[in-house]
Design a protein around this motif. Sequence first.
Motif, PDB file in Angstrom:
ATOM      1  N   ASN A 373       0.820  -1.210   0.000  1.00 23.76           N
ATOM      2  CA  ASN A 373       0.000   0.000   0.000  1.00 23.76           C
ATOM      3  C   ASN A 373       0.857   1.265   0.000  1.00 23.76           C
ATOM      4  N   ILE A 374       2.058   1.183  -0.593  1.00 20.05           N
ATOM      5  CA  ILE A 374       2.861   2.391  -0.730  1.00 20.05           C
ATOM      6  C   ILE A 374       2.799   2.900  -2.182  1.00 20.05           C
ATOM      7  N   PHE A 375       1.903   2.291  -2.945  1.00 20.63           N
ATOM      8  CA  PHE A 375       1.639   2.706  -4.325  1.00 20.63           C
ATOM      9  C   PHE A 375       0.340   2.030  -4.740  1.00 20.63           C
ATOM     10  N   SER A 376      -0.280   2.501  -5.801  1.00 25.33           N
ATOM     11  CA  SER A 376      -1.516   1.866  -6.261  1.00 25.33           C
ATOM     12  C   SER A 376      -1.507   1.765  -7.783  1.00 25.33           C
ATOM     13  N   LYS A 377      -2.282   0.822  -8.297  1.00 25.89           N
ATOM     14  CA  LYS A 377      -2.366   0.633  -9.748  1.00 25.89           C
ATOM     15  C   LYS A 377      -2.938   1.876 -10.421  1.00 25.89           C
ATOM     16  N   GLU A 378      -3.920   2.501  -9.772  1.00 28.51           N
ATOM     17  CA  GLU A 378      -4.534   3.693 -10.359  1.00 28.51           C
ATOM     18  C   GLU A 378      -3.504   4.810 -10.527  1.00 28.51           C
ATOM     19  N   THR A 379      -2.684   5.017  -9.490  1.00 28.15           N
ATOM     20  CA  THR A 379      -1.653   6.069  -9.562  1.00 28.15           C
ATOM     21  C   THR A 379      -0.614   5.721 -10.615  1.00 28.15           C
ATOM     22  N   ALA A 380      -0.246   4.426 -10.677  1.00 28.27           N
ATOM     23  CA  ALA A 380       0.732   3.992 -11.688  1.00 28.27           C
ATOM     24  C   ALA A 380       0.200   4.249 -13.097  1.00 28.27           C
ATOM     25  N   MET A 381      -1.090   3.951 -13.314  1.00 27.48           N
ATOM     26  CA  MET A 381      -1.727   4.187 -14.623  1.00 27.48           C
ATOM     27  C   MET A 381      -1.712   5.677 -14.953  1.00 27.48           C
ATOM     28  N   THR A 382      -2.051   6.481 -13.942  1.00 22.50           N
ATOM     29  CA  THR A 382      -2.087   7.942 -14.146  1.00 22.50           C
ATOM     30  C   THR A 382      -0.715   8.465 -14.533  1.00 22.50           C
ATOM     31  N   LEU A 383       0.324   7.998 -13.811  1.00 21.05           N
ATOM     32  CA  LEU A 383       1.681   8.501 -14.069  1.00 21.05           C
ATOM     33  C   LEU A 383       2.251   8.003 -15.401  1.00 21.05           C
ATOM     34  N   SER A 384       1.764   6.857 -15.866  1.00 20.73           N
ATOM     35  CA  SER A 384       2.304   6.306 -17.117  1.00 20.73           C
ATOM     36  C   SER A 384       1.759   7.044 -18.348  1.00 20.73           C
ATOM     37  N   GLU A 385       0.675   7.817 -18.140  1.00 21.37           N
ATOM     38  CA  GLU A 385       0.101   8.558 -19.269  1.00 21.37           C
ATOM     39  C   GLU A 385       0.933   9.800 -19.566  1.00 21.37           C
ATOM     40  N   SER A 386       1.054  10.110 -20.840  1.00 23.81           N
ATOM     41  CA  SER A 386       1.839  11.284 -21.242  1.00 23.81           C
ATOM     42  C   SER A 386       0.907  12.496 -21.369  1.00 23.81           C
ATOM     43  N   SER A 387       0.193  12.770 -20.277  1.00 17.82           N
ATOM     44  CA  SER A 387      -0.782  13.866 -20.308  1.00 17.82           C
ATOM     45  C   SER A 387      -0.142  15.159 -19.821  1.00 17.82           C
ATOM     46  N   ASP A 388      -0.829  16.273 -20.097  1.00 16.72           N
ATOM     47  CA  ASP A 388      -0.326  17.580 -19.656  1.00 16.72           C
ATOM     48  C   ASP A 388      -0.208  17.631 -18.136  1.00 16.72           C
ATOM     49  N   GLU A 389      -1.098  16.880 -17.469  1.00 18.06           N
ATOM     50  CA  GLU A 389      -1.096  16.867 -16.001  1.00 18.06           C
ATOM     51  C   GLU A 389       0.205  16.293 -15.452  1.00 18.06           C
ATOM     52  N   ASN A 390       0.802  15.348 -16.199  1.00 18.90           N
ATOM     53  CA  ASN A 390       2.053  14.721 -15.746  1.00 18.90           C
ATOM     54  C   ASN A 390       3.296  15.470 -16.217  1.00 18.90           C
ATOM     55  N   LYS A 391       3.095  16.399 -17.145  1.00 19.28           N
ATOM     56  CA  LYS A 391       4.258  17.153 -17.667  1.00 19.28           C
ATOM     57  C   LYS A 391       4.538  18.337 -16.749  1.00 19.28           C
ATOM     58  N   VAL A 392       5.139  18.025 -15.604  1.00 21.21           N
ATOM     59  CA  VAL A 392       5.366  19.064 -14.585  1.00 21.21           C
ATOM     60  C   VAL A 392       6.825  19.525 -14.557  1.00 21.21           C
ATOM     61  N   PHE A 393       7.664  18.902 -15.374  1.00 15.12           N
ATOM     62  CA  PHE A 393       9.063  19.314 -15.466  1.00 15.12           C
ATOM     63  C   PHE A 393       9.248  20.139 -16.738  1.00 15.12           C
ATOM     64  N   SER A 394      10.255  20.978 -16.717  1.00 14.32           N
ATOM     65  CA  SER A 394      10.498  21.852 -17.881  1.00 14.32           C
ATOM     66  C   SER A 394      11.761  21.394 -18.611  1.00 14.32           C
ATOM     67  N   ASP A 395      11.663  21.258 -19.931  1.00 16.69           N
ATOM     68  CA  ASP A 395      12.832  20.913 -20.753  1.00 16.69           C
ATOM     69  C   ASP A 395      13.594  22.210 -21.028  1.00 16.69           C
ATOM     70  N   PRO A 396      14.790  22.377 -20.439  1.00 20.75           N
ATOM     71  CA  PRO A 396      15.509  23.657 -20.586  1.00 20.75           C
ATOM     72  C   PRO A 396      15.945  23.936 -22.025  1.00 20.75           C
ATOM     73  N   GLU A 397      16.018  22.890 -22.831  1.00 24.07           N
ATOM     74  CA  GLU A 397      16.455  23.057 -24.223  1.00 24.07           C
ATOM     75  C   GLU A 397      15.339  23.653 -25.071  1.00 24.07           C
ATOM     76  N   THR A 398      14.128  23.149 -24.907  1.00 25.35           N
ATOM     77  CA  THR A 398      13.013  23.582 -25.774  1.00 25.35           C
ATOM     78  C   THR A 398      12.017  24.482 -25.052  1.00 25.35           C
ATOM     79  N   ASP A 399      12.156  24.600 -23.735  1.00 23.25           N
ATOM     80  CA  ASP A 399      11.202  25.360 -22.907  1.00 23.25           C
ATOM     81  C   ASP A 399       9.806  24.744 -22.911  1.00 23.25           C
ATOM     82  N   GLU A 400       9.717  23.477 -23.286  1.00 23.24           N
ATOM     83  CA  GLU A 400       8.419  22.797 -23.262  1.00 23.24           C
ATOM     84  C   GLU A 400       8.271  22.013 -21.959  1.00 23.24           C
ATOM     85  N   ASN A 401       7.024  21.785 -21.573  1.00 25.97           N
ATOM     86  CA  ASN A 401       6.765  20.939 -20.397  1.00 25.97           C
ATOM     87  C   ASN A 401       6.954  19.473 -20.777  1.00 25.97           C
TER      88      ASN A 401
END
Length: 1385
Positions: A373-401
């Motif tokens: 119970n230190i992780f869940s399948k639902e959270t793993a599914m959410t994080l594996s998606e390449s959605s805008d919600e998961n793009k929280v880091f900034s690429d310094p080369e392109t300035d894209e999320n």
Amino acid sequence: MKKDLIPKEQGIRLLDAQMTTGGIIDPVKSHRIPHDVACKRNYFDDEMKQILSSPTDETKCFFDPNTKENVTYSELFKRCVTDKKTGLQLLPLSDEAINAKEELTYTEVQSKEAMTQATVELNSGPFKGRKMTIWEIINSEYLTEEQRLDLLRQFRSGKITIEKIIKIVITIVDEKEAKKQEQSSFKGLRAPVPAGSLYDTKIIDKATFDLLQQGKTTPKQVSENPNVNKYLQGSDSIAGIYLEPTKEKVSIYQAMKKKLLRHNTGLSLLEAQAASGFIVDPVRNQCMSVDEAVKSGLVGPELHEKLLSAEKAVTGYKDPFTGNKISLFEAMQKELILKEHAMPLLQAQMVSGGIIDPVNSHRVPTDVAYQKNIFSKETAMTLSESSDENKVFSDPETDENATYGQLKDKCQKDPETGLYILPLSKPQSPTVVEKTYLYTEEQTQSDLTSTQIDIPIEGLADKPMNLWDVMNSNLLPESERQRILDEYRSGKITKERMIIIIIEIMEQREIIRNDPMSYKTIRRRITIEELYSAHIIDLETYNLLKQGKRDIRDIMELTSVKQYLYGTGCVAGITTDSSSKISIYQGMKRGFIKPETALSLLEAQAATGFIVDPVKNETLTVDEAVRKGVVGPEIHDKLLSAERAVTGYKDPYSGKIISLFQAMKKDLVPEDYALKMLEAQTATGGIIDPEFQFHLPADIAMQRGYINKETNEKLTDSVKGFVDPVTDENLSYAQLLKRCKLDGGLRLLSLGDKRLMFKGLRKQITIEELLQSQIIDQQTVTKLNEGLISVEEVSNSLSRYLEGTSCIGGVLVESTKERLSIYQAMKKNMIRPGTAFELLEAQASTGYVIDPIKNLKLTVNEAVRMGIVGPEFKDKLLSAERAVTGYRDPYSGKTISLFQAMKKGLILKDHGIRLLEAQIATGGIIDPEESHRLPVEVAYKRGFFDEEMNEILTDPSDDTKGFFDPNTEENLTYLQLMERCITDPDTGLVLLLLKEKNRERKTSSKSSVRKRRVVIVDPETGKEMTVYEAYRKGLIDHQTYLELAEQECEWEEITMTSSDGTVKSIIIDRRSGRQYDVDDAISRGLIDKNALDTYRAGNLSITEFADMLSGNIGGFRSRSSSFGSTTGSTYSSPMSPIPSIKAPAVIWNDPSEETGPIAGILDIDTLEKVSITEAIHRNLVDNISGQRLLEAQACTGGIIDPTTGERFPVTDATEKGLVDKVMALKKGWLYYEAGQRFLEVQYLTGGLIEPDVEGRVSLDESIRKGTIDARTAQKLRDVGAYSKYLTCPKTKLKISFKDAMDKSMVEEGSSLRLLEASSQSSKGLYSPYNASGPGSAYGSRTGSRTGSRTGSRRGSIDAGSGSGFSMNFSSSSFTSSSTGYSRRF
């Protein structure tokens, strides 16, 4: 040496060696220096040179083995010879010195005997938890032969003691075990990882685990496997930046500083590093913790707090409810960390090797993370998606999320280190909000530190400060500070202009502070806003001050305000006799107290506000005290250090001012020293706020983070950092203050030859305390001081207050003149368990449990250990003993009295009244803090008693008649019962006389309940029948039969002896007068001898036996569940085969009165009433049942606080801790089962609730209005069919809410319903509070056969020798003829 950091003897020895070998060493410059330079740099002085050049015994610290004399290093050096080969000085040894043997103090036999007698309990290794002799340990594998012989030699020669050997062997064992564990464990992220943890989490297989267990492979070898190492270390995070133009790799922080990365970009990458294991230095290929990274300069101190927060994803979060360490995912689930902050860190962990288990300090495979119970399948599914919600880091080369995985995919693997480096071809463009600075933070700090400024504020004008310290102090508002720094770094203002702006702001603030809304104290000016925000003044007072209707000077003179501004008073000085008083420093100088004791007391003065001059009655800062000579300059530095507990410590990472507690948490102050000073602050008014420099109420100090609950409790319980200079006892500061004399408002320690002490109930009492308590007068004190009377004489005259008068210590059997303890009398069936418990409880609550045979007074633990009472009573008596030792206030952590605990709802009112009455009857109310009884007037003053309680106790009503006379079967007060006792001439103890009745002996078994006539209707024929007939026909079960039958009758057995000696047993109903002769019933064949034997054995209740005697239906039904397997016995009626059990055919009427739902839980082990949420935390109630009970409260008007009876909306209840935040935020549609539950709860508590209608609505009215349909109404009225969705916290059986209401107890006064629960099984133990409904123990008679008791009493529950109980019931809250009832206690 001057600062007492090393012992003087050691310092002289080392200085002597330096002087002899070339001169004093300058540790800063790392070379020796001439004498005059050493003196100038304060590394030496002429006085010390004189001491070393004129040898005395004090300076002769070395030993010449040839002459056997003590010499200086210089003298010993001169006796050396120079080695021709090396030029080294060697000490020649004579043959005599070589052959000299040490004189032995102990023989070999004596040594072995001493070491065999000395035992120690080891904390680690195969002997963990076992008591081992020292002889066994030194002969074990832990010590080498050389170590063993050396220890024996040193002990025999007297060089070391047994105690020293114990310390040595414990150290050796611990070190060896730690090394062994290190060798047998894997290196985890923060702690060693045992092989078992890796096997359990499927990181290594069974074969590898077995090899490790057998020692055929090592953790180091297994760790080399990449599939194992990735879980142990991981750290495949983005380690740094690769600058393509210069082919250079830099750390992320360096890239931020060089403006190659934006601040937010770099920070998110560093947080990802911290959350996935370590901060990485890609240049040196090093991995560090956040603290190490800040110390080494790998990241700057301004990021310290944020990175520490991210690092908790590795080290774990603390669950505020359980105190356990939990993972990042669990912390997110419990809302200890925001989801938007947690998800990027979880993403980084997944990408860099796997989710981290902080408890076991390593990563785990994903499927194992799900299981833990230190992780869940639902959270793993959410994080594996390449959605805008998961793009929280900034690429310094392109300035894209981008996601962390996408950024890592762009990285290059460094061929030298294997680290992932993010390539960067050009600097990341700054965002609009980011500013361009001319100066870096390092340059700014360096420039401002080198510039001094004079502060134009009273009290600070003579203390020049550098600009950097001013900028990071509390002298400027945060917003202004940041603005000025930004303008300076941007080049908009010069340093000179900066100084002018700062002085203007300070002067303006000082003008504001000098207005009528502020008040000048010794250190600073206090504003009314500061007082209001600290809850020192209330809103009404604040508004009156703002409106000018009250003068601030009057407010500052209020005791409630002064105690926080100036404290309640420290140990100000000492007094040597009745006339003189001197300062602590002068007391030390004149040899009245030891230097270490004096320093400790002076540090406490500094840490609680001010140094005190008791002669001039002045309070001074440390600097002022040194300047005026109140303390000497040699302790100036130490006192300044202590004073920082008031003025604050500087955080080396952030540069901000922090409190003593925060400094302790950051390891800036040793914990034992900090706790000692914090306890002193608490004892003198409260924890001090370093920003405002005054004491705070406990709750505000916790809110501001200056203390936490755990530490606050520790301060109250276990911190004893001070020494009484007279008795050499270790005491808390609070205890020391109580031993002081009050002289002109100052607290002075009396240093007479011997302070007069008196023996109290649990500890020694000072003469000052007895004087303050008005137990003795000043004339008696004078006589004691002059030696005209002794302490023993006074103690004898004050025995009523010091120990109390005798309680009921035991029983005296009239016929045999035998003395028995209360417990023995119970065991011999002379008094009932309930009566025995009440008398034992009264003993414990008045001081001691009594052994009347040996005339001993014992604590509860001692009494249980010696067998004076049985272990089944231990917990209950320990609870009663708290009336002597004190209860803990859960809010303040302080010790409070019995009466105060009762007022705060920590114990039941009826229970508290009984114990208070016993205390008053035996000498007076007990002050648990001072450990003695009090006169009534003093008890009033100290809040241990009040007029209302006095009226209750002086009115001998049923409320106060909490004790039972077994001779007359009356309910009496404790005083009335004592008046019927006799005094034992041998021991002086008060004993209860047990009389024997000549004419008749009777044993009763009855149930004093509300009388009612119960009629059962046969559902098939409509014919009315008795309860017994319904039971025989199988329409009701056995327990229901007993419950209903005992509400009709009150059966009792009387054994009558006639004049001719004939004995007859009569069963009589006290209510109706019906009676049956047992012998007559046997002769008439209504029962047989076997039925009588079964009744006598306790396997048949008196109610059922009476029904059999009535001749209604012969025989009785077999109940295998009741008393073993008796199916088919001779008592089963052949005419009446056991039919299937049907629901009882009873009439149910709609509840007409509005009542409350279950308001809380009554913990029958501690007799505390607690909220549902608290009960869940204590494991008294399971989570699901707890949630259902809270839902019942919410759907009938709000969450209930059982201590006050108030109801609150869910949001307010959450803030007050009555509901957990996670539970409060649960959302969802109202599904059918939940809706049905809520309707049932509303119906049972008085009717349905409609939002727009005031009061409850009946079912008929609801049907008429169309709110519900007839089918729903029918379901609600069928209370027997309600779903059993609760688990009974006492029996652990499934019950409905209707059952829970039936089982609940109703508190007198508040009318709150409480459900009983026990944290420990009470099976097989008698508990006078474990009252169940009548007939619940249906295989036994409800009563005792050795005494009779008519009626019942309120506030007390008594049990017979069987397992049934006798108690009184209030009228049912349900207006039905069902089994529903409620209990009042």
